[in-house]
Design an enzyme around this catalytic site. Structure first.
Site, mmCIF file in Angstrom:
data_model
loop_
_atom_site.group_PDB
_atom_site.id
_atom_site.type_symbol
_atom_site.label_atom_id
_atom_site.label_comp_id
_atom_site.label_asym_id
_atom_site.label_seq_id
_atom_site.Cartn_x
_atom_site.Cartn_y
_atom_site.Cartn_z
ATOM 1 N N ASN A 9 0.679 -1.056 -0.062
ATOM 2 C CA ASN A 9 -0.205 -0.045 -0.082
ATOM 3 C C ASN A 9 0.854 1.269 -0.031
ATOM 4 O O ASN A 9 1.417 1.378 0.977
ATOM 5 C CB ASN A 9 -0.883 -0.118 1.249
ATOM 6 C CG ASN A 9 -1.770 1.326 1.475
ATOM 7 O OD1 ASN A 9 -1.603 2.194 0.635
ATOM 8 N ND2 ASN A 9 -1.910 1.438 2.607
ATOM 9 N N TRP A 10 0.901 1.862 -1.086
ATOM 10 C CA TRP A 10 1.779 3.200 -1.145
ATOM 11 C C TRP A 10 1.468 4.348 -0.469
ATOM 12 O O TRP A 10 2.099 5.370 -0.436
ATOM 13 C CB TRP A 10 2.189 3.404 -2.711
ATOM 14 C CG TRP A 10 3.018 2.326 -3.399
ATOM 15 C CD1 TRP A 10 3.843 1.353 -2.818
ATOM 16 C CD2 TRP A 10 3.525 2.376 -4.785
ATOM 17 N NE1 TRP A 10 4.557 0.874 -3.579
ATOM 18 C CE2 TRP A 10 4.493 1.301 -4.746
ATOM 19 C CE3 TRP A 10 3.001 3.186 -5.892
ATOM 20 C CZ2 TRP A 10 5.231 1.144 -6.044
ATOM 21 C CZ3 TRP A 10 3.924 2.823 -7.073
ATOM 22 C CH2 TRP A 10 4.847 1.852 -7.137
ATOM 23 N N LYS A 11 0.150 4.247 -0.170
ATOM 24 C CA LYS A 11 -0.462 5.572 0.342
ATOM 25 C C LYS A 11 -0.222 6.663 -0.583
ATOM 26 O O LYS A 11 -0.256 6.588 -1.749
ATOM 27 C CB LYS A 11 0.154 5.762 1.663
ATOM 28 C CG LYS A 11 0.117 4.432 2.824
ATOM 29 C CD LYS A 11 0.132 4.693 4.025
ATOM 30 C CE LYS A 11 0.300 3.503 4.811
ATOM 31 N NZ LYS A 11 0.192 3.441 6.439
ATOM 32 N N HIS A 100 -9.001 1.457 4.970
ATOM 33 C CA HIS A 100 -7.783 1.387 5.678
ATOM 34 C C HIS A 100 -7.967 2.272 6.902
ATOM 35 O O HIS A 100 -8.870 3.318 6.996
ATOM 36 C CB HIS A 100 -6.844 1.917 4.603
ATOM 37 C CG HIS A 100 -5.483 2.011 5.364
ATOM 38 N ND1 HIS A 100 -4.732 2.931 6.196
ATOM 39 C CD2 HIS A 100 -4.534 1.114 5.200
ATOM 40 C CE1 HIS A 100 -3.714 2.769 6.638
ATOM 41 N NE2 HIS A 100 -3.513 1.676 5.975
ATOM 42 N N GLU A 102 -6.455 4.976 7.789
ATOM 43 C CA GLU A 102 -6.092 6.158 7.754
ATOM 44 C C GLU A 102 -7.490 6.942 7.039
ATOM 45 O O GLU A 102 -7.975 8.048 7.148
ATOM 46 C CB GLU A 102 -4.994 6.317 6.831
ATOM 47 C CG GLU A 102 -3.679 6.307 7.478
ATOM 48 C CD GLU A 102 -2.597 5.491 6.793
ATOM 49 O OE1 GLU A 102 -2.549 5.646 5.460
ATOM 50 O OE2 GLU A 102 -1.637 5.206 7.629
ATOM 51 N N GLU A 172 -5.091 -4.847 10.876
ATOM 52 C CA GLU A 172 -4.181 -4.069 10.897
ATOM 53 C C GLU A 172 -4.241 -2.996 12.236
ATOM 54 O O GLU A 172 -5.094 -2.225 12.232
ATOM 55 C CB GLU A 172 -3.972 -2.903 9.749
ATOM 56 C CG GLU A 172 -3.783 -3.649 8.557
ATOM 57 C CD GLU A 172 -3.367 -2.456 7.338
ATOM 58 O OE1 GLU A 172 -2.105 -2.879 7.130
ATOM 59 O OE2 GLU A 172 -3.764 -1.573 7.045
ATOM 60 N N GLY A 178 3.005 2.146 10.470
ATOM 61 C CA GLY A 178 3.925 3.535 10.306
ATOM 62 C C GLY A 178 4.661 3.773 11.395
ATOM 63 O O GLY A 178 5.376 4.869 11.608
ATOM 64 N N SER A 216 3.821 -1.905 10.063
ATOM 65 C CA SER A 216 5.283 -2.218 10.283
ATOM 66 C C SER A 216 5.892 -3.492 9.710
ATOM 67 O O SER A 216 6.867 -3.955 10.485
ATOM 68 C CB SER A 216 5.655 -1.882 11.707
ATOM 69 O OG SER A 216 5.495 -0.411 11.816
ATOM 70 N N GLY A 237 3.188 -1.200 4.056
ATOM 71 C CA GLY A 237 3.134 0.420 3.783
ATOM 72 C C GLY A 237 4.531 0.904 3.412
ATOM 73 O O GLY A 237 5.183 0.563 2.285
ATOM 74 N N GLY A 238 5.395 1.323 4.481
ATOM 75 C CA GLY A 238 6.664 2.117 4.089
ATOM 76 C C GLY A 238 7.648 0.942 3.349
ATOM 77 O O GLY A 238 8.187 1.618 2.399
HETATM 78 P P1 PGA Z 1 3.282 0.360 7.465
HETATM 79 O O1 PGA Z 1 1.815 0.523 6.801
HETATM 80 O O2 PGA Z 1 3.846 -0.851 6.889
HETATM 81 O O3 PGA Z 1 4.193 1.496 6.948
HETATM 82 O O4 PGA Z 1 3.244 0.293 8.990
HETATM 83 C C1 PGA Z 1 0.839 -0.513 6.804
HETATM 84 C C2 PGA Z 1 -0.396 0.046 6.218
HETATM 85 O O5 PGA Z 1 -1.074 0.957 6.803
HETATM 86 O O6 PGA Z 1 -1.135 -0.923 5.494
#
Ligand code: PGA
Length: 255
Positions: A9-11, A100, A102, A172, A178, A216, A237-238
């Site tokens: 997930n690149w956000k 998600h 966010e 999640e 993050g 993470s 994500g990251g």
């Molecule tokens: P992260 O994000 O790996 O940067 O913690 C995961 C996500 O939000 O799907």
């Protein structure tokens, strides 16, 4: 070997040019035997770029699935700033992330709205990646399972068994996203096992329940997480923004 889902997930990261560069590097990295022997069979890789980079990703994706990070449930009309399912399908998207954390917290998306999105995505025969999970204060006050129960129940209880079998679930814990803090293998496994039993019950016995863990995930914690019986894959994500760290998640699991 169980099938592993490696989803990135690149956000709100990666311009069109950066996306193109990523997929050029990715296509040669995918030739690595550890990956190429499994890709398409025991390994499924998907990337979820921002809307504006989906076309660039599609052109260069090779055997990687490209999806979207969000969608609206109406097909067209006066919904300024929104993107519809036909718009995503036209680009070739087969998968879309729904709910998600966010979207839930920064953009106030409610459980009811997310249920409408899930229904619309499934009706259009796309695959939703449905995210859920508790916040830190909820875990600390012992409400983890109540939150999981509420988010899953409101999300899927009106869907048919067949529809639920097509969802990819992503647990999640919000406090692990993050932050560099991963749930311990025991915490992740317990929450995913609880989710699996609940989804089974809500669906009247779904035969296929896919659950990813997200928060993470990095190469150095991937092996432990992916080896857990109730975790089918990871939503990253990251670490998905760089080809090497993304693919190393699978490579470290295989080693
Ligand atoms: P992260 O994000 O790996 O940067 O913690 C995961 C996500 O939000 O799907």
């Amino acid at each position: 070997m169980k099938k592993i889902y490696l989803y990135g997930n690149w956000k709100m990261n990666m311009t069109c040019k950066e996306t193109k560069d990523f997929f050029v590097r990715m296509s040669s990295a995918l030739e690595d035997k550890i990956v190429s022997d499994f890709l398409g069979k025991e390994l499924e890789i998907a990337i979820f770029p921002p809307f504006t980079s989906i076309a660039a990703a599609m052109e260069n994706k090779g055997r990687v699935i490209v999806g979207a990070q969000n969608v609206y449930f109406e097909h067209k009309g006066a919904y300024t700033g929104e993107i519809s399912i036909p718009m995503l399908s036209e680009l070739g998207c087969t998968h879309v992330v729904i709910g998600h954390s966010e979207r839930r917290s920064v953009f106030n998306e409610s459980d009811e709205l997310l249920a409408s999105k899930l229904k619309a995505v499934l009706s259009a025969k796309l695959i939703p990646v449905f995210c859920y999970g508790e916040k830190l204060e909820e875990r600390e006050s012992g409400q983890t399972y109540d939150v999981i129960n509420k988010q899953l129940t409101l999300g899927i209880s009106k869907l048919s068994k067949d529809e639920i079998e097509r969802i990819v679930f992503a647990y999640e814990p919000v406090w692990a996203i993050g932050t560099g803090k991963t749930a311990t293998p025991q915490e992740a496994e317990e929450a995913c096992e609880y989710s699996r039993n609940l989804i089974y019950k809500l669906s009247n016995g779904a035969g296929r329940i896919i659950i990813l863990y997200g928060g993470s995930v990095k190469p150095d914690n991937a092996k432990e997480l992916l080896s857990l019986p109730n975790i089918d894959g990871v939503l990253v994500g990251g670490a998905s923004l760089k080809v090497e760290s993304f693919l190393d998640i699978f490579k470290f699991y295989k080693k």
